[in-house]
Design a protein around this motif. Structure first.
Motif, PDB file in Angstrom:
ATOM      1  N   PHE B 261      28.514  60.873  25.487  1.00 54.23           N
ATOM      2  CA  PHE B 261      29.394  61.145  26.838  1.00 54.23           C
ATOM      3  C   PHE B 261      30.490  61.804  26.469  1.00 54.23           C
ATOM      4  N   LYS B 262      30.989  62.910  27.340  1.00 55.60           N
ATOM      5  CA  LYS B 262      32.189  63.556  26.977  1.00 55.60           C
ATOM      6  C   LYS B 262      33.287  62.783  27.792  1.00 55.60           C
ATOM      7  N   HIS B 263      32.996  62.315  28.829  1.00 51.13           N
ATOM      8  CA  HIS B 263      34.163  61.510  29.649  1.00 51.13           C
ATOM      9  C   HIS B 263      33.763  60.124  29.509  1.00 51.13           C
ATOM     10  N   MET B 264      34.245  59.478  28.499  1.00 48.24           N
ATOM     11  CA  MET B 264      34.066  57.924  28.190  1.00 48.24           C
ATOM     12  C   MET B 264      35.075  57.287  27.809  1.00 48.24           C
ATOM     13  N   GLU B 265      35.386  56.032  28.581  1.00 46.63           N
ATOM     14  CA  GLU B 265      36.598  55.480  28.271  1.00 46.63           C
ATOM     15  C   GLU B 265      36.009  54.050  27.985  1.00 46.63           C
ATOM     16  N   TYR B 266      36.553  53.484  26.880  1.00 50.92           N
ATOM     17  CA  TYR B 266      36.306  51.984  26.722  1.00 50.92           C
ATOM     18  C   TYR B 266      37.534  50.917  26.607  1.00 50.92           C
ATOM     19  N   PHE B 267      37.210  50.002  26.883  1.00 47.06           N
ATOM     20  CA  PHE B 267      38.183  48.775  26.971  1.00 47.06           C
ATOM     21  C   PHE B 267      37.499  47.491  26.442  1.00 47.06           C
ATOM     22  N   TYR B 268      38.335  46.766  25.881  1.00 45.72           N
ATOM     23  CA  TYR B 268      37.822  45.366  25.232  1.00 45.72           C
ATOM     24  C   TYR B 268      38.528  44.369  26.364  1.00 45.72           C
ATOM     25  N   PHE B 269      37.327  43.389  26.433  1.00 52.62           N
ATOM     26  CA  PHE B 269      38.278  42.069  27.059  1.00 52.62           C
ATOM     27  C   PHE B 269      37.429  40.852  26.294  1.00 52.62           C
ATOM     28  N   HIS B 270      37.969  39.665  26.771  1.00 56.86           N
ATOM     29  CA  HIS B 270      37.447  38.599  26.197  1.00 56.86           C
ATOM     30  C   HIS B 270      36.852  37.557  27.119  1.00 56.86           C
ATOM     31  N   ASN B 271      35.521  37.304  26.848  1.00 57.74           N
ATOM     32  CA  ASN B 271      34.494  36.695  27.818  1.00 57.74           C
ATOM     33  C   ASN B 271      34.474  37.093  29.366  1.00 57.74           C
ATOM     34  N   CYS B 272      35.727  37.226  29.933  1.00 55.16           N
ATOM     35  CA  CYS B 272      35.538  37.605  31.289  1.00 55.16           C
ATOM     36  C   CYS B 272      36.776  38.398  31.664  1.00 55.16           C
ATOM     37  N   LEU B 273      36.415  39.491  32.642  1.00 55.46           N
ATOM     38  CA  LEU B 273      37.546  40.459  33.060  1.00 55.46           C
ATOM     39  C   LEU B 273      38.550  39.714  33.756  1.00 55.46           C
ATOM     40  N   TYR B 274      40.029  39.819  33.201  1.00 56.44           N
ATOM     41  CA  TYR B 274      40.916  39.405  34.022  1.00 56.44           C
ATOM     42  C   TYR B 274      42.154  40.503  34.132  1.00 56.44           C
ATOM     43  N   ASP B 275      43.536  40.109  34.447  1.00 58.85           N
ATOM     44  CA  ASP B 275      44.487  41.239  34.454  1.00 58.85           C
ATOM     45  C   ASP B 275      44.475  42.393  33.458  1.00 58.85           C
ATOM     46  N   PHE B 276      44.297  41.853  32.307  1.00 57.19           N
ATOM     47  CA  PHE B 276      44.405  42.809  31.088  1.00 57.19           C
ATOM     48  C   PHE B 276      43.136  43.159  30.327  1.00 57.19           C
TER      49      PHE B 276
END
Lengths: 280, 394
Positions: B261-276
């Motif tokens: 995918f050209k438009h792909m953004e990725y982020f990491y989280f730990h266990n569940c998604l929170y503020d950051f």
């Protein structure tokens, strides 16, 4: 007509059977396999071995099924009409014949290669169903029906970029070219570089198959890359010792750029070699 | 005989059709092949199976159906004892040998193995070649090979009788097994969506002709933009803790998505998604991205993919302050809901096998939050997820 491999192409038993069944039963043969395993080459070799002309239709992402049949060059006709050209009266002058038309109307059977069918739009194969099945199509502009004089032998290659529709697949035979094992690979090399030094070949093959085992490579080196690499090794007259080492993991093979085409892969490979050198 | 074979393939869930079956019969009647079972195998495979990921299923079904046929042809599957011995000795460490000794010695074990082999042969078809895959058999327990001792015919005296389908060379192409990057890419390709966007640089012939005709014959050229893949993806990856077991799979999934995918953004989280969330796991405490920023920055046409095992204490999802990393003001479930409000097309990919989902409370909670759109990370699961993401784009 039977295809039994050729001097320049090593066909495995199952591949030969697939080709011959496709010829006898007059079905298109769909060929998949890793890049560089000789999918496109197959059609060329079959044409050569059977002494038939080869028509190649290379598919791009913008190719339309219609272009394989014919194209109506409306723009030139328009231009001619504005210049008052007499040819403009006959619409047939502006029908440009596509590969499939040429294949159908040829004087003798031909081999038609539809290369990389998966590159095209997802609807592309569906638009060719009737044409491949019945080997006929209708030209609306001139109101004529083009029908096959001889059914061409059709090869279709795919790199699996898109799924092909079921209706299309049902009409084809399917063959998956496996990556050759060492034995077959030796025969392939022998065909391309007859009389290559046995010792060099053995060492090179081991390096090659080991490199394919390296985990995490984006693009594993394939047959065509091995052949290129061997050519370079021969041309540069690399001494055998350069390939041979006690622990093959600690040395980067010469001219490895011919085998690894991806910058990240080269880095990965060098890093692995570096690490194993220091681990000792 | 062939009709039975055809039905057998149908039972094995292979997508075979009558048309292909008729083609196979046509091939047989035109003598495309000599009457050998090997050639029949190739011919039937090329006519009936059109996808290499189905080759393994076909091999198994073929093996089962033609089991009787082979033994009639005098290619019975007796296993030379010496060969077994040799094979096992090569693979065993001294310690393991001692264990075997304790069990009554090598000879006795082999005796038992041979007996077990015969029992299996009679009891059910097709099962005679793999011994001790299950934990109950003493032959798997010592683990000289994770799959147990594999007794195929490759090593037997009768070389010509090697059966291609028994080798099961296409096993790794089967789609119910775990993913490899190539397989993932094929599945992800479903999501490709082409649209015309950007600068007009391609001649639009149809419009040109149409406009020219309307223009009383004077050429009126029209251009249009080229087609590009316009799918946009937001990828959230769970990292650390219980995800360690799945790290290889995540890496593969990630590298496949990145090239796809050209438009792909990725982020990491730990266990569940929170503020950051964060982009670089090594600097997770230094460089964080606020989840609010993501919600504001990326439009609602992005498709949302979570990857995580969803295995945690339920408090981590439902309670404020439940995070194991820091004290969060709002519960994870609130954040997930916020995400889903913005991004309508969202799925959760779970590397844990689907069978165990009902036994983990947190998986159940998240699954409910995701309105059931949680899929396992097998090819088949991924395809289901992609099919959902690609359908009905608003």
């Amino acid at each position: 007509m039977r295809f039994n491999g050729s001097d320049t192409y090593v066909a495995t038993e199952d591949l030969k059977l697939a080709v011959n069944a496709a010829i006898t039963l007059e079905r298109p043969l769909l060929i998949k396999g890793e890049p560089g395993t000789g999918k496109t080459k197959l059609a060329q070799e079959v044409a050569g071995a059977l002494r038939l002309p080869l028509l190649e239709w290379h598919i791009k992402s913008t190719t339309k099924a219609q272009q394989g049949l014919y194209e109506y060059d409306a723009v030139s006709r328009l231009r001619d009409s504005q210049l008052g050209d007499a040819r403009v009266q006959d619409i047939a002058n502006y029908i440009v014949r596509g590969m499939l038309w040429q294949a159908l109307t040829s004087d003798k059977p031909v081999v038609l290669l539809i290369d990389e069918v998966d590159k095209a739009d997802i609807e592309f194969p569906n638009d060719l169903l009737r044409e491949l099945d019945r080997m006929e199509f209708y030209v609306y502009e001139t109101r004529e029906l083009i029908r096959a004089r001889h059914r061409p032998i059709v090869f279709i290659t795919s790199n699996n970029e898109k799924e092909l529709p079921d209706a299309f697949l049902r009409r084809c035979f399917f063959h998956y070219i496996r990556f050759p094992d060492k034995e077959t690979m030796e025969r392939i090399v022998e065909v391309h570089y007859p009389g290559i030094k046995k010792s060099l070949l053995r060492e090179a093959m081991e390096v090659f198959f080991e490199m394919r085992e390296v985990p995490g490579l984006k693009k594993k080196p394939s047959t065509s890359e091995l052949l290129d690499w061997l050519k370079l090794l021969l041309a540069e007259d690399i001494p055998l010792e350069a390939l041979r080492s006690k622990d093959r993991r600690t040395i980067i093979p010469p001219l490895h750029g011919a085998l690894l085409k991806n910058e990240q892969d080269v880095h990965l490979f060098e890093r692995l070699v570096f690490m194993s050198r220091h681990a000792r | 005989m062939l009709a039975g074979f055809f039905l057998k393939l149908k039972d094995a869930k292979l997508p075979v059709s009558i048309k292909e079956y008729l083609t196979l019969i046509e091939g047989m009647s035109k003598h495309v092949i000599s009457p050998s079972i090997d050639e029949f195998y190739y011919l039937s495979r090329m006519t009936l199976v059109k996808d290499e990921s189905n080759f393994d299923k076909f091999d198994r079904a073929f093996g089962e159906y033609f089991k009787g046929v082979e033994s009639l042809a005098g290619m019975e599957a007796d296993i030379p004892l010496e060969w077994l011995l040799k094979q096992a000795e090569l693979n065993l460490s001294d310690e393991e040998k001692a264990k075997i000794e304790a069990l009554g010695g090598w000879e006795k074990l082999m005796e038992l193995l041979k007996k077990r082999l015969e029992e299996q042969k009679e009891r059910h078809q097709g099962g005679s070649k793999w011994i001790g895959t299950a934990g109950t058999s003493p032959f798997g327990a010592y683990g000289y090979n994770p799959e147990g001792i594999r007794i195929g015919q490759e090593g037997s005296r009768n070389r010509s009788a090697v059966k291609v389908w028994d080798k099961r060379e296409y096993q790794n192409l089967d789609d119910s097994v775990e993913l490899g990057t190539r397989n993932i890419k094929v599945a992800l390709r479903r999501l490709r969506k082409f649209a015309r966007e950007g600068a007009p640089e391609e001649l639009d012939l149809d419009t040109t002709i149409d406009k020219t005709a309307r223009n009383a014959g004077w050429l009126d050229l029209h251009m249009r933009p080229e087609r590009h893949n316009t799918v946009k993806v937001l990828l959230f990856l769970d990292i650390g803790g219980s995800m360690d077991d799945h790290i290889k799979l995540c890496r593969e999934l990630f590298s496949a998505t990145k090239t796809e995918f050209k438009h792909m953004e990725y982020f990491y989280f730990h266990n569940c998604l929170y503020d950051f969330v964060w982009k670089d796991n090594r600097r997770r405490h230094a460089e964080r991205t606020r989840t609010w920023d993501i919600l504001h920055k990326y439009g609602h046409d992005y498709k949302l993919i979570f990857v995580g095992d969803a295995t945690m204490s339920p408090y981590e999802i439902l309670q404020p302050g439940g995070s194991i990393e820091y004290s969060n003001d709002e519960a994870g479930s609130v954040w997930i809901k916020r995400m889903l409000d913005v991004y309508h097309k969202a799925v959760w990919l779970n590397p844990e096998p689907e069978e165990i989902w009902p036994y983990r409370q947190s998986i159940g909670i998240l699954r409910e939050l995701m309105a059931g759109r949680m899929y396992p990370t097998t090819i088949e699961g991924l395809e289901r997820a992609m099919r959902y993401l690609s359908q009905g784009n608003k």
